[in-house]
Each structure stands twice: as structure tokens, then as C-alpha cells.
Design a protein around this motif. Structure first.
Motif, PDB file in Angstrom:
ATOM      1  N   UNK A 117     -18.808 -14.844   1.546  1.00 16.08           N
ATOM      2  CA  UNK A 117     -19.920 -13.977   1.186  1.00 16.08           C
ATOM      3  C   UNK A 117     -19.632 -12.509   1.437  1.00 16.08           C
ATOM      4  N   UNK A 118     -20.635 -11.679   1.222  1.00 21.69           N
ATOM      5  CA  UNK A 118     -20.494 -10.230   1.379  1.00 21.69           C
ATOM      6  C   UNK A 118     -20.079  -9.852   2.795  1.00 21.69           C
ATOM      7  N   UNK A 119     -20.784 -10.378   3.786  1.00 18.59           N
ATOM      8  CA  UNK A 119     -20.447 -10.056   5.175  1.00 18.59           C
ATOM      9  C   UNK A 119     -19.083 -10.619   5.535  1.00 18.59           C
ATOM     10  N   UNK A 120     -18.840 -11.880   5.195  1.00 14.71           N
ATOM     11  CA  UNK A 120     -17.585 -12.518   5.550  1.00 14.71           C
ATOM     12  C   UNK A 120     -16.370 -11.825   4.963  1.00 14.71           C
ATOM     13  N   UNK A 178     -31.594  -5.121   7.104  1.00 13.84           N
ATOM     14  CA  UNK A 178     -31.063  -5.105   5.741  1.00 13.84           C
ATOM     15  C   UNK A 178     -29.657  -4.488   5.710  1.00 13.84           C
ATOM     16  N   UNK A 179     -28.669  -5.297   5.339  1.00 15.88           N
ATOM     17  CA  UNK A 179     -27.271  -4.860   5.351  1.00 15.88           C
ATOM     18  C   UNK A 179     -26.910  -4.216   4.015  1.00 15.88           C
ATOM     19  N   UNK A 180     -26.209  -3.089   4.072  1.00 14.52           N
ATOM     20  CA  UNK A 180     -25.761  -2.426   2.851  1.00 14.52           C
ATOM     21  C   UNK A 180     -24.279  -2.123   2.952  1.00 14.52           C
ATOM     22  N   UNK A 181     -23.646  -1.987   1.819  1.00 19.03           N
ATOM     23  CA  UNK A 181     -22.230  -1.679   1.772  1.00 19.03           C
ATOM     24  C   UNK A 181     -21.715  -1.820   0.356  1.00 19.03           C
ATOM     25  N   UNK A 182     -20.503  -1.346   0.091  1.00 21.48           N
ATOM     26  CA  UNK A 182     -19.939  -1.426  -1.262  1.00 21.48           C
ATOM     27  C   UNK A 182     -19.980  -2.842  -1.821  1.00 21.48           C
ATOM     28  N   UNK A 183     -20.482  -2.924  -3.067  1.00 24.26           N
ATOM     29  CA  UNK A 183     -20.541  -4.173  -3.840  1.00 24.26           C
ATOM     30  C   UNK A 183     -21.601  -5.160  -3.360  1.00 24.26           C
TER      31      UNK A 183
END
Length: 302
Positions: A11-14, A146-151
Motif C-alpha cells: 500500500x501507500x504507507x508500506x 490523515x496521511x498525505x504524500x506523493x501519489x
């Protein structure tokens, strides 16, 4: 160098976490809940990301959350206790505590989750907290906002599309303050936990240092996108009446949407900063959000 096992690593975080931990030996485990399954752990650190997040379409069953967020966490945590691993990191959520926040959310507030997502994450937290931990082992329950970051393909992407299309932002009359969490700050904290064995086991909120309003977020998006900020301060009463109509005819602008876009949700990160021994996290909310928006622009241009 440590051997680190990550569940839910695709996933996004992983994906971001694997890159930030690349000086270590990384092993991933794609796993779902199966009754009575045996999980063998041969690692120093276990980072449990696997689970079921919000269902925006509201088609998931309560049992789906129960199995993915509670039963699976029990299995992985029990396997950790029986292994030689020393550190267990569980990715929970602020929604395990509250869907609405009066004041600022801190770790010792009595949890009162309302959704299947939050309730099952809280049950997993309680299981970890109430299980006897063997000497030489430590655990961390992380509650990100709420987590944000590229993509990242969450709600920020939807708001970006509104601004990028030149549509007016009609909710400027609503004043709020929200917490966000840069993926870079999240990875920084996890790296510090792994390296510093003196950080006490327990629950930690994760958020960027600054609070931002949705109006400020719209301004950031417009500025980075080189778009005109078309914010309109339409009277709240008029907006709320439209929202009530939206509740009846399933219009996108309904009471739930208004509440999510304009609510206050401020989260304290002071406990984790004290534990690490820092005054500020390395990335500001504005810097992280700008990187996120730039990634949306890049995606649109490719």
C-alpha cells in the motif's frame, strides 16, 4: 542493520516505508485473516500495516473489518510474542478514538469510536494493551491522522481535481483547523522507534506540527497548481440547506460531506516528540502538502 517484517507492504504507507528503511533487511508478508492460521516470524522488528481502511462506498460488511483489523492483528501479535522479535509496531488510527474532536486530541482521551473501522482498530489496540508482554519486547500503537504524500489517492486528490478544473470552492465561510501527517514524518518516526530502544512502549498520536484549515489547503493547492483561488464565502445557512436537500436526493454536497470538509480535527503530536527528544518534526505540513500536490500535477501530465 535489523531484519524488519512488514505486513501490508504494497500500500501507500508500506511502499514509502520500505524505501525509508532500505538500510535494513526488509521482508514483506502479504496476509489475510484465515482462522487458526500459523504465522512464523523470523525478524527483529514487526510492522503491522495490513488491515481494512475506510470504505467510502459503504459496501463492506462489519465482519470484513472485524477480520482484517482485529482478528488478523491478534494473529500477527501472538506470532510476534512467540518469536524472537523484539519490537512490534501496529498502525492504528485516530479514528480508533474519536470521529469528532472537541479541543485537541491527546493519547489519554477515553476512546469512543463510531465506525466499524474505528471500532475494530480500537479492539486490536485493547488486545495488545491487555496482553502480557514478555521481558525484552516492546510495542508501539501508532495513531496517524490523515496521511498525505506523493501519489496518495485519498481525499486530497479529490480536492486537487476541484481546484485544478477551475471550479469555485464554495465553503470559504467555514473556519476550521485540521491535522495532517506527511508520509515523510511518519517514516521518520518509525525509523526513530526502531533505532531508539529507550522509547517507551505505548500509544502515540502521529501528526504534523501545524494545524491547517481547509481554506488554507485550497490556497496551497491553487498556488502549487498555478491556478486562481476561487474561494467563495457562501453563507453557512444556505450551504446547510443545500446539504439537507443532498441528504434526500443523494446529491454529492450533503451533510456528511460538509461535515468532513469543514470540521475541526486537531491532533497533538507532543508525546511522540517528547519520546524521541525533538522539538519539531523534520517536515512541515505545508512542505509535505506541496510535495503531494506536485505529484498530482506530474501524474496529470504523464
Amino acid at each position: 542493520m535489523k531484519k524488519i517484517l512488514i505486513t501490508g507492504a504494497t500500500g501507500f504507507v508500506g511502499t514509502n516505508l520500505k524505501e525509508s528503511l532500505n538500510e535494513n533487511e526488509i521482508e514483506t508478508l502479504n496476509i489475510r485473516y484465515v482462522p487458526n492460521q500459523k504465522i512464523e516470524i523470523k525478524a527483529d522488528v514487526v510492522i503491522h500495516l495490513a488491515g481494512k481502511a475506510h470504505d467510502l462506498k459503504k459496501v463492506s460488511r462489519a465482519n470484513d473489518y472485524e477480520e482484517a483489523n482485529f482478528e488478523l492483528t491478534k494473529q500477527v501479535f501472538d506470532a510476534f510474542l512467540q518469536s524472537s522479535a523484539s519490537t512490534f509496531i501496529f498502525m492504528s488510527t485516530v479514528k480508533a478514538v474519536a470521529d469528532k474532536v472537541e479541543g485537541i486530541l491527546v493519547e489519554n482521551i477515553i476512546p469512543n469510536p463510531k465506525t466499524h473501522y474505528g471500532i475494530t482498530k480500537r479492539k486490536a489496540e485493547e488486545y495488545i494493551l491487555n496482553t502480557q508482554i514478555f521481558e525484552g519486547k516492546r510495542f508501539y500503537i501508532l495513531r496517524p491522522c490523515m496521511i498525505h504524500g506523493p501519489n496518495n489517492k485519498g481525499n486530497l486528490n479529490l480536492l486537487y481535481k476541484v481546484v485544478n478544473k477551475g471550479l469555485p470552492w464554495p465553503l470559504a465561510a467555514f473556519k476550521n483547523e485540521r491535522s495532517f501527517l506527511s508520509i515523510n514524518n511518519l517514516c521518520f518516526v518509525i525509523n526513530e522507534i526502531i533505532k531508539n530502544e529507550f522509547i517507551e512502549s505505548g500509544i502515540y498520536n502521529l501528526a504534523d506540527d501545524e494545524f491547517l484549515s481547509t481554506n488554507e489547503l485550497v490556497k496551497i493547492i491553487a498556488s502549487v497548481s498555478n491556478k486562481k483561488n476561487l474561494s467563495l464565502a457562501i453563507p453557512k445557512g444556505f450551504i446547510n440547506n443545500i446539504a439537507k436537500m443532498g441528504d434526500l436526493i443523494k446529491f454529492p454536497l450533503n451533510s456528511e460531506t460538509i461535515q468532513k470538509l469543514t470540521e475541526n480535527y486537531r491532533v497533538s503530536n507532543q508525546k511522540i516528540k517528547n519520546a524521541i527528544g525533538i522539538e519539531k518534526l523534520p517536515h512541515s505540513a505545508k512542505e509535505g502538502l506541496e510535495r503531494t500536490i506536485k505529484s498530482f500535477i506530474k501524474q496529470c501530465n504523464t
